[in-house]
Structures are given as structure tokens and as C-alpha cells.
Design an enzyme around this catalytic site. Structure first.
Site, PDB file in Angstrom:
ATOM      1  N   HIS A  54       5.033  -2.846  -5.643  1.00  0.00           N
ATOM      2  CA  HIS A  54       6.013  -2.350  -6.630  1.00  0.00           C
ATOM      3  C   HIS A  54       7.214  -3.103  -6.547  1.00  0.00           C
ATOM      4  CE1 HIS A  54       3.853   1.530  -5.985  1.00  0.00           C
ATOM      5  NE2 HIS A  54       3.501   1.201  -7.412  1.00  0.00           N
TER       6      HIS A  54
ATOM      7  N   LEU B 105       6.182   4.068  -3.557  1.00  0.00           N
ATOM      8  CA  LEU B 105       6.492   2.806  -3.805  1.00  0.00           C
ATOM      9  C   LEU B 105       5.889   2.004  -2.473  1.00  0.00           C
ATOM     10  CD1 LEU B 105       9.869   2.462  -5.438  1.00  0.00           C
ATOM     11  CD2 LEU B 105       7.898   2.713  -6.526  1.00  0.00           C
ATOM     12  N   HIS B 106       5.451   0.841  -2.599  1.00  0.00           N
ATOM     13  CA  HIS B 106       5.167  -0.235  -1.681  1.00  0.00           C
ATOM     14  C   HIS B 106       5.772  -1.614  -1.998  1.00  0.00           C
ATOM     15  CE1 HIS B 106       2.182  -1.177  -4.225  1.00  0.00           C
ATOM     16  NE2 HIS B 106       1.509  -0.055  -4.198  1.00  0.00           N
TER      17      HIS B 106
ATOM     18  N   MET C 119      -2.133  -4.114  -1.821  1.00  0.00           N
ATOM     19  CA  MET C 119      -1.534  -2.587  -1.451  1.00  0.00           C
ATOM     20  C   MET C 119      -1.503  -1.881  -2.667  1.00  0.00           C
ATOM     21  SD  MET C 119       2.073  -4.512  -0.235  1.00  0.00           S
ATOM     22  CE  MET C 119       2.259  -5.340   1.166  1.00  0.00           C
TER      23      MET C 119
ATOM     24  N   GLY D 147       1.531  -5.333 -12.661  1.00  0.00           N
ATOM     25  CA  GLY D 147       0.894  -6.208 -11.635  1.00  0.00           C
ATOM     26  C   GLY D 147      -0.525  -6.466 -12.007  1.00  0.00           C
TER      27      GLY D 147
ATOM     28  N   ASP E 187      -3.790  -4.174 -11.306  1.00  0.00           N
ATOM     29  CA  ASP E 187      -4.285  -3.364 -12.219  1.00  0.00           C
ATOM     30  C   ASP E 187      -4.563  -4.406 -13.417  1.00  0.00           C
ATOM     31  OD1 ASP E 187      -3.881  -0.489 -11.136  1.00  0.00           O
ATOM     32  OD2 ASP E 187      -2.470  -1.697 -10.734  1.00  0.00           O
TER      33      ASP E 187
ATOM     34  N   GLN F 234      -2.782  10.217 -17.668  1.00  0.00           N
ATOM     35  CA  GLN F 234      -3.686   9.163 -17.189  1.00  0.00           C
ATOM     36  C   GLN F 234      -4.621   9.705 -16.164  1.00  0.00           C
ATOM     37  OE1 GLN F 234      -0.386   6.579 -16.232  1.00  0.00           O
ATOM     38  NE2 GLN F 234      -1.776   5.748 -14.373  1.00  0.00           N
TER      39      GLN F 234
ATOM     40  N   SER G 271      -0.617   2.773  -3.481  1.00  0.00           N
ATOM     41  CA  SER G 271      -0.049   3.923  -2.854  1.00  0.00           C
ATOM     42  C   SER G 271      -1.063   4.770  -2.345  1.00  0.00           C
ATOM     43  CB  SER G 271       0.579   4.865  -4.337  1.00  0.00           C
ATOM     44  OG  SER G 271       1.553   3.925  -4.956  1.00  0.00           O
ATOM     45  N   ARG G 272      -2.390   4.568  -2.980  1.00  0.00           N
ATOM     46  CA  ARG G 272      -3.485   5.534  -2.280  1.00  0.00           C
ATOM     47  C   ARG G 272      -3.834   5.110  -0.919  1.00  0.00           C
ATOM     48  NH1 ARG G 272      -4.697   5.332  -7.910  1.00  0.00           N
ATOM     49  NH2 ARG G 272      -5.113   7.519  -8.817  1.00  0.00           N
TER      50      ARG G 272
HETATM   51  P1  AMP Z   1       1.360   2.293  -9.857  1.00  0.00           P
HETATM   52  O1  AMP Z   1       2.499   3.110  -9.241  1.00  0.00           O
HETATM   53  O2  AMP Z   1       0.139   2.263  -8.826  1.00  0.00           O
HETATM   54  O3  AMP Z   1       1.115   3.003 -11.406  1.00  0.00           O
HETATM   55  O4  AMP Z   1       1.642   0.797 -10.346  1.00  0.00           O
HETATM   56  C1  AMP Z   1       2.880   0.543 -10.872  1.00  0.00           C
HETATM   57  C2  AMP Z   1       2.798  -1.167 -11.126  1.00  0.00           C
HETATM   58  O5  AMP Z   1       2.589  -1.640 -10.060  1.00  0.00           O
HETATM   59  C3  AMP Z   1       1.654  -1.499 -11.939  1.00  0.00           C
HETATM   60  O6  AMP Z   1       2.198  -2.523 -12.921  1.00  0.00           O
HETATM   61  C4  AMP Z   1       0.803  -1.933 -10.856  1.00  0.00           C
HETATM   62  O7  AMP Z   1      -0.232  -3.104 -11.216  1.00  0.00           O
HETATM   63  C5  AMP Z   1       1.871  -2.515 -10.065  1.00  0.00           C
HETATM   64  N1  AMP Z   1       1.304  -2.753  -8.549  1.00  0.00           N
HETATM   65  C6  AMP Z   1       0.623  -1.832  -7.840  1.00  0.00           C
HETATM   66  N2  AMP Z   1       0.339  -2.353  -6.917  1.00  0.00           N
HETATM   67  C7  AMP Z   1       0.421  -3.664  -6.679  1.00  0.00           C
HETATM   68  C8  AMP Z   1       0.379  -4.510  -5.618  1.00  0.00           C
HETATM   69  N3  AMP Z   1      -0.354  -4.461  -4.641  1.00  0.00           N
HETATM   70  N4  AMP Z   1       0.743  -6.001  -5.934  1.00  0.00           N
HETATM   71  C9  AMP Z   1       1.351  -5.984  -7.208  1.00  0.00           C
HETATM   72  N5  AMP Z   1       1.665  -5.237  -8.020  1.00  0.00           N
HETATM   73  C10 AMP Z   1       1.229  -3.850  -8.004  1.00  0.00           C
END
Ligand code: AMP
Length: 280
Positions: free
Chosen positions: A37, A33-34, A186, A149, A152, A61, A188-189
Site C-alpha cells: 500500500h 496497511l503494508h 504482500m 496495484g 489485484d 465487495q 493484509s490477509r
Molecule cells: P486493498 O487494501 O487490499 O484493497 O488494496 C488496496 C490497493 O493496494 C489495491 O490497489 C491493491 O492492488 C494494492 N496492493 C495490495 N497489495 C499490494 C502489493 N503487495 N503490492 C502492490 N500493491 C498492492
């Protein structure tokens, strides 16, 4: 904060909450998480009685086994972050809980080509797996509102189509992209970027903004080519850079000053693939 690992248990808990008249907001994530999230969790907390955040690295995925293996996982830190922001429920299911043997979890929705553009071209099967997990998680947690978010953007649009096509009883909320101080979205990568590439990756967002600032000017294709060249000059390897219609993601060839567009990019910084987009 309540922590669930079993689907039956969280299903029962959220159902009980809803029977008491409480609303449930849900933010699905893959963990690591960041603040991006956490902004989804905050948005849900502001609008719902109960906020659920799931942490599940969804194998279906990933089209690249190496990417799945290297995906950052840090559950202890994640739990602490969720507790600190006052998340009510964390859901950490195993792969077997989400995809029990014998249960057909695949989702068939006609997306009218939306899943074949942009990310779809470079990550075959990615959106099938994404829809499968989001659909399954919606079925398990049956939230009133789902928080995703803009980061994506294509994923968000596809989920919106899926919800409409399958008539799912959930309101989808789009949350703005949170960025680092220098503009990098932001992700996770980002933690896997070597410092030198962390600096270079800023060029993605800069390029998107510099193109958006030229809205309506002649020769959009030349402007995009110039953008690609700038990314390459910054030692990034762009996969796509396109101005698109924000609801269909069809590529735009002619733009006007008062039109609404989204510009999207994917580029590799060394061995890390980054995506970003700007609505303008
Ligand atoms: P992930 O863990 O990357 O699959 O992301 C989970 C959710 O967090 C998805 O709906 C993403 O679009 C959202 N998300 C990821 N990065 C960001 C960000 N920088 N700002 C806002 N939402 C984000």
C-alpha cells in the site's frame, strides 16, 4: 497529515488544491496497511502535489460475511505508517458517508465478461461492489491520478474499463506487486496466516514463476495441471490457475515464446484466500 471523515470536506479540500493548480494523486485501500500500500502512496507522492490515501473496508465487495467481519482493522498503526511516509491526506469515511441512504451509488458498465472470469467466478458480486466503491471514491476525491496495484490484476483491468466506459477524467497508474523476501505477495490477509501456512503459501508464487519459465512449451494444459498438483501437494487448495491474455483475461490454450501473458492464481491456505499473478 490532514485527516478527513466527511465526503463534503475532502471534496472541498481537493477542489481547492486543484484550483490552486496542484495535482491530486489517490490510493484507495481497505487499511491494514503494508509496504505494498505504501508503495502506491510513494508513487503518488513522486508524481503529484497532494497525495490522498483512503482507508475504507467496503462492505459491498465482500461476498462472505465472515471475511468482512474478520478483515484486519488497525487504524492507529495505519495512521502512523501514512504519516511516516509523508502522505498528505488520510480519508476514513464511515459506511454512511460513502453510501448515504437514498443515494444510488451502483455502477452499470458492460465489461464484456471480464468480471465473470477468474475472481468473478468464485466471488459473485465482488467486482460490482468494488466498482461501486472506486467510482464513488473517485467522485468524492476527483483525483488527477489513481494508483492501484498489479497484485489485484483483474481489479485493475476492470477499473481501467470503467474509467474508459464512463469517460472519467482520471489517469490510472498500475504499481508493481510488492513481495515478502520469500516471494509471497504482500497482503493484509497474510497477517491472519498461521506460521505453518505462511510458509506453505510461498508455493503460489513459485508455481507461477515455474510455469512462466516454460513459456511456449507444448502442452500448456498439462503444465497447468502439474502446477495445480504442486499447490495441492503444498497443502493449499487452488481455485484457479490460468494463463490469460493480459488485456482481456481470456484463457490461453496455445502460447508462443514471444507472446505476452499473465498467469493468475487463487488458492486457500487453511481458511485464508490468497491471490497472485505474474506478467510475462
Ligand atoms: P486493498 O487494501 O487490499 O484493497 O488494496 C488496496 C490497493 O493496494 C489495491 O490497489 C491493491 O492492488 C494494492 N496492493 C495490495 N497489495 C499490494 C502489493 N503487495 N503490492 C502492490 N500493491 C498492492
Amino acid at each position: 497529515m490532514k485527516i478527513f471523515t466527511r465526503t463534503a470536506a475532502i471534496d472541498q479540500y481537493t477542489r481547492l488544491c486543484q484550483e490552486k493548480g496542484q495535482t491530486v494523486g489517490f490510493a484507495p485501500t481497505m487499511g491494514a496497511l503494508h509496504d505494498g500500500h505504501l508503495s502506491l502512496v510513494a508513487a503518488s507522492k513522486a508524481e503529484n502535489d497532494i497525495t490522498v490515501c483512503s482507508l475504507f473496508v467496503n462492505p459491498t465487495q465482500f461476498n462472505d460475511a465472515e471475511d468482512l467481519r474478520k478483515y484486519p482493522r488497525n487504524h492507529d498503526v495505519d495512521m502512523r505508517m501514512l504519516m511516516d511516509v509523508g502522505c498528505d491526506v488520510a480519508f476514513l469515511p464511515s459506511v454512511r458517508e460513502v453510501y448515504p441512504p437514498g443515494l444510488d451509488t451502483k455502477v452499470q458498465v458492460d465489461l464484456n465478461g471480464l468480471d465473470r472470469r477468474l475472481e468473478g467466478k468464485f466471488r459473485p458480486g465482488h467486482f460490482d461492489g468494488m466498482m461501486e466503491v472506486v467510482h464513488r471514491l473517485i467522485r468524492i476525491t476527483h483525483p488527477n491520478r489513481l494508483y492501484m496495484g498489479q497484485k489485484d490484476y483483474q481489479q485493475f483491468l476492470i477499473v481501467k474499463h470503467m474509467i474508459d466506459a464512463l469517460n472519467l477524467d482520471v489517469e490510472l497508474v498500475r504499481c508493481p506487486t510488492l513481495r515478502e523476501g520469500d516471494g509471497l505477495a504482500m497482503s493484509s490477509r497474510n497477517t491472519r496466516l498461521a506460521p505453518i501456512y505462511r510458509k506453505k503459501s510461498v508455493e503460489i508464487n513459485r508455481t507461477l514463476h515455474s510455469i512462466a519459465a516454460k513459456k511456449g512449451q507444448d502442452n500448456l494444459q498439462d503444465i497447468l495441471q502439474h502446477g495445480i498438483a504442486k499447490l495441492k501437494l503444498a497443502d493449499l487448495r487452488p481455485e484457479y490457475l490460468e494463463v490469460c491474455d493480459p488485456s482481456t483475461l481470456e484463457s490461453v490454450n496455445v502460447w508462443t515464446e514471444d507472446g505476452e501473458y499473465v498467469i493468475l492464481a487463487a488458492a486457500w491456505a487453511d481458511n485464508i484466500r490468497l491471490i497472485d499473478n505474474v506478467l510475462f
